[in-house]
Structure formats: C-alpha cells, structure tokens
Design an enzyme around this catalytic site. Structure first.
Site, PDB file in Angstrom:
ATOM      1  N   HIS A 116      -7.295  -4.579  -0.976  1.00  0.00           N
ATOM      2  CA  HIS A 116      -6.611  -5.844  -1.252  1.00  0.00           C
ATOM      3  C   HIS A 116      -7.273  -6.560  -2.414  1.00  0.00           C
ATOM      4  O   HIS A 116      -7.100  -7.764  -2.597  1.00  0.00           O
ATOM      5  CB  HIS A 116      -6.642  -6.751  -0.028  1.00  0.00           C
ATOM      6  CG  HIS A 116      -6.227  -6.066   1.220  1.00  0.00           C
ATOM      7  ND1 HIS A 116      -7.136  -5.492   2.074  1.00  0.00           N
ATOM      8  CD2 HIS A 116      -5.006  -5.813   1.728  1.00  0.00           C
ATOM      9  CE1 HIS A 116      -6.473  -4.931   3.085  1.00  0.00           C
ATOM     10  NE2 HIS A 116      -5.182  -5.105   2.895  1.00  0.00           N
ATOM     11  N   HIS A 138       0.825  -1.211   0.000  1.00  0.00           N
ATOM     12  CA  HIS A 138       0.000   0.000   0.000  1.00  0.00           C
ATOM     13  C   HIS A 138       0.859   1.262   0.000  1.00  0.00           C
ATOM     14  O   HIS A 138       0.385   2.336   0.352  1.00  0.00           O
ATOM     15  CB  HIS A 138      -0.897   0.022   1.237  1.00  0.00           C
ATOM     16  CG  HIS A 138      -1.740  -1.195   1.418  1.00  0.00           C
ATOM     17  ND1 HIS A 138      -2.668  -1.580   0.481  1.00  0.00           N
ATOM     18  CD2 HIS A 138      -1.800  -2.119   2.409  1.00  0.00           C
ATOM     19  CE1 HIS A 138      -3.273  -2.701   0.904  1.00  0.00           C
ATOM     20  NE2 HIS A 138      -2.759  -3.041   2.062  1.00  0.00           N
TER      21      HIS A 138
END
Lengths: 333, 333
Positions: free
Chosen positions: B219, B57
């Site tokens: 995700h 991320h």
C-alpha cells in the site's frame, strides 16, 4: 530514469537470460545473433511460424514462443527492428520441411529486414511466405511506417496462426489464416504517459499532467490528437468509434475483444475499460465471443491502453480455443 | 492524477462489471455487498476457500476465483479491508458442507473483519477456519500491521490451498497446507515510484527522481530504507539476503520463485530481475523447482517488484502443478 536494469546496453541480453532460466521447458534461446525457438524445434512436417520486432513490447514476441503459437521470435534492440541474420538463423532453426511463415508488423525497418531474410532463406532452399499486419486505424502513415502500423492484431494473429500450423495446415493455409485475421482486425491505442527508452534516458515525448494522446503508436509515435484527460467511458468511445466504423463491424457480428495494457497500466483499469467496451458493443448488437485482457503488447512502462477487435467465425474460434503453451499465453494444457 | 477510470467512487464497481462481462464462464459477481464466487459454487463436499482484501492489488484476489484456486473473493475499496458482511455472504455462498477456510493477509483491519465474519458464520452453523499470511521480511511491525505483513506468499498459497481443496482434502488438511506454505515462504519488495490512490488524487508518498524504497509494503507503506537507485543486480541482492537468511533457505533446497511486478513494471524488467535471482540461487546451491513471473499482487500503478520464495516438497509441487482455471492464473485446462 528509474528502471530495474543493469545498464541500457545489457537490458535485452539480461532479459533473454532470465527467459531461458525461467522457461527452458518451453524454449531455447540462442545468442549472437539473438533468437528464441520452441524447445522441440524444428517440428517435422509443420509450418514454422516466426515473428520478431524491437524489444520493449514484452511478452510479445518472445513470450509467445511455444506449442500452439510461435516456433521462433527474434528480439531486436529496444524499439529497433531485429536484423536479417537473426531472422535467417531463426528461419533455418524452425524449418521442418513444410515452409516458414514470417509475421511482420508494418514498420519500415521490420518489413525491409524480413524481406531480406526471406530472400536469404529462399536462396538456401526454404519456402518462406510473409504476412504484414497493419491494423492500427489511428493514422494512415506514421513516423516509422508507410501505411498503417501493425499493433494488437499481431498478438491474436500469432495465436490463431500458431494453432493452424500446429494442426499441420499447409503454408498456403496458414498464410490464409494470417491474412484473414489481419483483414478482419482493427486496433487503436492511447497513452496517459510516455515511456523512456533505456538508451535515451529520458521520456520519448512530453505529455503534460492534464493531457492524454489518442491514437498513440507502440513506440510513443504521435497519434491523432492530444486532449484533456477524460473518463474511461469517453476514452472507450474515442477508441471504439474509429475501430467500429473502419471495417465496419455490424450488428450480429461475433468479435474477439483484446483489451491491452501498454505496460504501466494496472489491471483494475483494464477491467474498467473493458466494461465500457462491453457496453458500447451491447448497444450495437455486436457479440463478444471471446476476450483477452492484460498487457500483451506493451511500450515499456507507458500507461495507457489499446483496444483490438477481430471479427470471428467458427474456424477462427476453433483456432483461438486450441491449446497453447507459451511463457506469456497458456490454456488447454 | 491520470487513470483509466470514470471516478474514484466508481472504480471498484466498474472493474467488477468488467470482470463479470469478461468471465461469466468462470465466476459470478454479487453486489451490495460485493463478492465474487466461482460459477459452480457451492461445490458439494468441498472445502470452500475464501480470500479478500482491499482493491488495487489485481489480479489478487478476484482474479484467482475459479476451479483449483479460490471459491470466492471479497474486494474492499481501494487499499481498504472488505467488511464482515461481504465475508459472511461469500462464506455462505461457497459452503458446500465441508467447511470454509479464510485466507487473510496480516493487516489489522483485514484480520479483525475476517474474525468477525468467521464468528457470524459459525453462529449460522458453518465450520470456519482461518490462516493469516505474514511473509514480508522487510519490517516487524508496520503502518497497518502488528507483526509482519502478508504479501506475495498469499498468491502462491491460494494456488496450492485451492488445489488441495479441489482434491476434496478436509478442512483440517487444507488449513495445514496453508500454514505450511506460509511458514516456508518469505518475501520482500521495493519501489521505484509511488502509486496514487484514486480517492486521494495524489501520490501516496514522494520518492525523488534518484531514490528507491527498499522493503516497501503493497500500500506504499514505508519499508526499510531509501537509497539511491541501483542496478538490478544490486537490488536483487538487497531483496534476496533478508529473504534467504530469515527462514533460512539452504543449499539443496527446492524453491518456488515468484518474481512479481508492482503494477507499473514492464515485463522485460521482471525477466532482468529474475536472471539476477537465478544467479544468486545458483551460487548458493538452491534449486528453482518452479517459477511465476508477472504482476499478480500489485499496488495500482506503482513501479517496482517483489520477490517471494517458498521452500517446496513433493506434496507442494503436486499442488502447484495441479490444474487451475481462473481469470488471472490458468494451466492444465
């Protein structure tokens, strides 16, 4: 083609509307013809610094307009040179009486249009000088270029030149900084995937699932060779060898390393690549004095990266460290 | 799978090596277990602010360690919670005697591991509080979550909470800022493409060439619905309606707008999207007081975006504007 756009025709204008909606404290945006100038332009007694080029490379150049970097930028259509009328209007808008420097990436269309704009501005009594960046060691001539292409060095040069202009250096001095950075900078890039120009609607080139292109240009123009995909360590070595040997960079040199993403590359991969570049330079006794890591000169959603090295000295380090306040690059303020 | 990595096993460690090679002026990196702390930690008398989560991320969270934001971050494996021992060591490393705040995104693994780490730290005499972010309006429960997922608000919260801690606010005050930002923030995201987790070697999900996923998680977990690809204007409307109606945001409100790229999205598209968000908010009389545009909470090379709104007041605006100096976010210094 999947893109967050309204239409291929509207993408540049819509993005400019977004720019002005977001950054009216830093910039003004003019349309018809399109150009972006810093909010307080023209700054009296300061050399005006102008760049421009095709859109699709954001944040370059429009994202670099502001205090300490560019006074103006002219965005063309995607991957297409801006026109002389854009450049002329921008030149006039940032003329504070000390002359204007044009920063031009070496692509034939850009060079011709900037030359024409400079002539037109001179005819209106504005002193204009130009510097052409040509730092890409990948190929000698290219699809859109006589001589080497101008790539990553342009970003670093705009920062350092902008700092010199901000300190009220003369047009001659500002131009000398630009020529020095270009002369001491080298770049090379690679791609894992193609990009898709909105108007074209399909990928610029086909790159099979197991292949990468070494020496790619920022418009997807061909590079040196296609190879089977390799590890970050191998890719770093392939990009660094031609860069290091070309100037050449030597043990004891201080360098600025610019680890650039092509637009679709996740940041975690740029740090993996930066680690490999760091290891190579350590092995050669070359010191990384400064670094810039991120996607600053891009090719739409292309995955891949480019590496730029600039040999630094105390003067350039001071210019690099000077405050900058633009939508795309900011520190010190 | 095409990635700039050496191996799926090495990607997180290699990226951490790159981080320390690039940013040793700002951060220290510890390994075994992995955590990143600001270079001057622990800062005596200051609340320590810790976050963490799966890697992939970036720049969140490691890129937000430094003056005015996080004191430490714990990177897990890609898309996998860090472990309690990482969190415990990081908590100890940033304990300046005024307590430590854990910022936790609402994913079941993260929440459980941070709870265990907090218990272990308390057993060693460190005062620990935690705040869980859950700003994603897309789905109530999710693949990895009971309740809403924590997404974009986390980035903005880390900035404002870090500023409060930097001003030596008490643990209770710092926690109150975190709770306020989370309560006043809402997000929703979408994807044009999947991402590929290095270990898996193939895309997390299949998304046909003419489809997009609205309400996607960071995700790649499923969102609300799959639709034919639409225009930026239509996508902005689909993301903004659930955000605006959930709090709700009202005419006269000041908001911080965070236009986030998912990792593979070119910046030009984020500005096109920002323009549409600006038009929607103008139409509702909601004022954009501040904005952040770029890829700050990403899902590897996923193409797409998320929008986060936080209702702001004078206190939060001051915290947002306060100086910050991290690898990923910097202004005022």
């Amino acid at each position: 083609m999947k893109k967050l756009i309204n239409s291929p025709e509207a993408v540049v204008d819509d993005a400019l509307k977004g720019m002005i909606a977001a950054h009216s404290d830093l910039i003004k945006v003019y349309t018809n013809p399109n150009y972006i100038v810093r909010a307080d332009a023209p700054v009296k007694g300061k050399v005006g610094v102008l760049s421009g080029g095709g859109s699709g490379h954001e944040p370059m150049h429009g994202g670099f307009v502001g205090m300490g970097m560019l006074d103006a930028a002219c965005p063309g259509a995607v991957f297409t040179s801006p026109t002389p009328d854009q450049m002329l209007e921008a030149t006039k808008a940032i003329n504070g009486g000390a002359g204007v420097l044009h920063i031009v990436k070496n692509y034939t269309g850009d060079v011709l249009n900037f030359e024409m704009a400079a002539d037109l501005a001179r005819a209106e009594g504005i002193e204009v000088e130009a510097v052409v960046t040509d730092d890409d060691v990948a190929v000698q001539d290219s699809l859109y270029t006589a001589g080497r292409r101008g790539v990553g060095v342009t970003v670093l040069l705009e920062k350092m030149v902008g700092a010199a202009a901000e300190k009220k250096a003369s047009l001659k001095e500002v131009k000398a900084v630009a020529e020095k950075v270009n002369a001491q900078g080298r770049s090379m890039g690679m791609a894992l995937t193609s990009c898709t120009v909105p108007h074209a609607g399909k990928p610029t080139f086909d790159l099979p699932e197991d292949q990468m292109e070494i020496g790619i240009g920022i418009h997807g123009e061909p590079g040196r060779k296609r190879l089977h995909v390799a590890s970050a360590k191998e890719i770093a070595a392939m990009l660094m060898e031609p860069i290091l040997s070309d100037l050449p960079y030597k043990s004891g040199d201080d360098v600025l390393v610019f680890m650039n993403g092509m637009g679709g590359t996740p940041l975690i991969e740029l740090y993996v690549m930066y680690n490999e570049v760091n290891e190579i330079l350590k092995g050669k006794g070359i010191k990384i004095a400064r670094n810039l890591i991120g996607s600053y000169i891009t090719s739409l959603e292309m995955q891949g990266c480019s590496i730029t090295l600039v040999k630094m000295d105390d003067h350039l380090l001071k210019l690099w460290d000077a405050p900058v306040k633009t939508p795309g690059l900011r520190w010190g303020v």
